[in-house]
Scaffold this active site. Structure first.
Site, short mmCIF file in Angstrom:
data_model
loop_
_atom_site.label_atom_id
_atom_site.label_comp_id
_atom_site.label_asym_id
_atom_site.label_seq_id
_atom_site.Cartn_x
_atom_site.Cartn_y
_atom_site.Cartn_z
N GLU A 42 6.80 -11.09 -0.28
CA GLU A 42 7.71 -12.23 -0.18
C GLU A 42 7.16 -13.28 0.75
OE1 GLU A 42 10.92 -14.73 1.52
OE2 GLU A 42 9.57 -13.40 2.57
N ASP B 8 7.46 -6.53 3.04
CA ASP B 8 6.30 -7.04 3.80
C ASP B 8 6.76 -7.79 5.04
OD1 ASP B 8 7.38 -9.05 2.12
OD2 ASP B 8 5.52 -10.20 2.14
ZN LIG Z 1 12.07 -12.56 5.17
#
Ligand SMILES: [Zn+2]
Length: 289
Positions: free
Chosen positions: A158, A94
């Protein structure tokens, strides 16, 4: 293409693939807004690409997904020594949002400009995925087998909280990380220019986070009247200002002592714990880390 690659310099292939893979990943918009209503399927599309690149050299993995469109891919490369512990190498698919109006280029074009690959995720961290996958493919082409198991984890989510990514994997599928004793992720420390060249630091600690909810009570007022210093809003903003103004002390612990010792030898700086806050500015950009 395979016959062309076979006669090409393997390092040239490695370089070309690292750029191509990173660029292809950038062209997938895998923005993590933190809001399920606006998060698309980009993370799964990235993981699908990675799965394909690794499958071409014989590595298959497992797909684990808590939320549709937010796939996680874990590939274990079996080592030659069953007694050895495993190494985890992990990366997230992401990216944080990019406001195209603030960019000179399309953040999701993944084009090379002025000799550099530009785009959202070019440094955080589709670049590492591109390099990692290219390196693994290059090693596989040489018939490589690592001594220890290497676990590759490509995870979603994340940038916000990891609930659909690493947290989900370690809580619901811990067997994927069996035997892992060390991990390499996106960063440990920023490189530092020293008298003997460039140094690459290794992270040995992390800052923590403490969330707080501040509530204030005060006398009510009215917008048409002069400001009321005892209003809840006034008390709250002055409390926030005091937090900002607070001088946070440097941690005097073994990790910080180790950092000081190594910085002294790495950059030739004359650093002491007692005066570190004053002298650290001389180290340039790393001072803010
Ligand atoms: Zn990162």
């Amino acid at each position: 293409m395979k016959t062309v690659d076979a006669v090409m310099d393997p390092v040239a292939v490695l370089h070309r693939e690292a750029v191509e893979f990173t660029s292809a990943l950038i062209r997938i918009d895998s923005t993590n807004t933190g809001d399920t209503a606006t998060i698309g399927v980009g993370e799964s599309e990235c993981a699908e690409l990675i799965r394909g690149w690794l499958a071409e050299v014989g590595y298959t993995g497992v797909w684990r997904e808590r939320t549709p469109g937010r796939g996680n891919l874990v590939v274990r490369i079996t080592g030659s020594d069953p007694a050895a512990t495993a190494l985890l190498v992990h990366a997230h698919t992401d990216v944080v949002p990019a406001d195209a109006t603030l960019w000179r280029v399309d953040p999701f074009a993944g084009e090379v400009n002025e000799g550099e690959l530009w785009g959202r995720g070019a440094v955080d961290m589709k670049n590492m995925i591109g390099m990692l996958v290219a390196a693994i493919r290059s090693l596989a082409a040489e018939g490589w087998q690592p001594r220890r198991d290497i676990v590759l984890a490509f995870v979603a989510d994340e940038e916000v909280e990891g609930a659909d990514g690493m947290a989900f994997l370690v809580q619901q599928h811990p067997e994927l990380f069996a035997g892992v004793t060390e991990a390499i992720g996106e960063l440990g420390g920023f490189s530092i220019e020293g008298p003997a060249g460039r140094h690459y630091a290794i992270g040995i600690g992390e800052k923590g986070v403490a969330w707080a909810t501040l509530r204030a009570r005060g006398a009510t007022g009215h917008g048409s009247l002069i400001p009321n210093a005892s209003s809840a809003v006034a008390r709250l903003t002055s409390a926030l200002a005091r937090i900002v103004a607070h001088e946070w002390p440097l941690a005097d612990d073994p990790a910080m002592q180790m950092v000081i010792t190594h910085l002294r030898s790495a950059v030739g700086a004359d650093l002491e714990a007692a005066t570190l806050e004053r002298d650290i500015a001389s180290l340039g950009p790393i001072a803010r880390c």
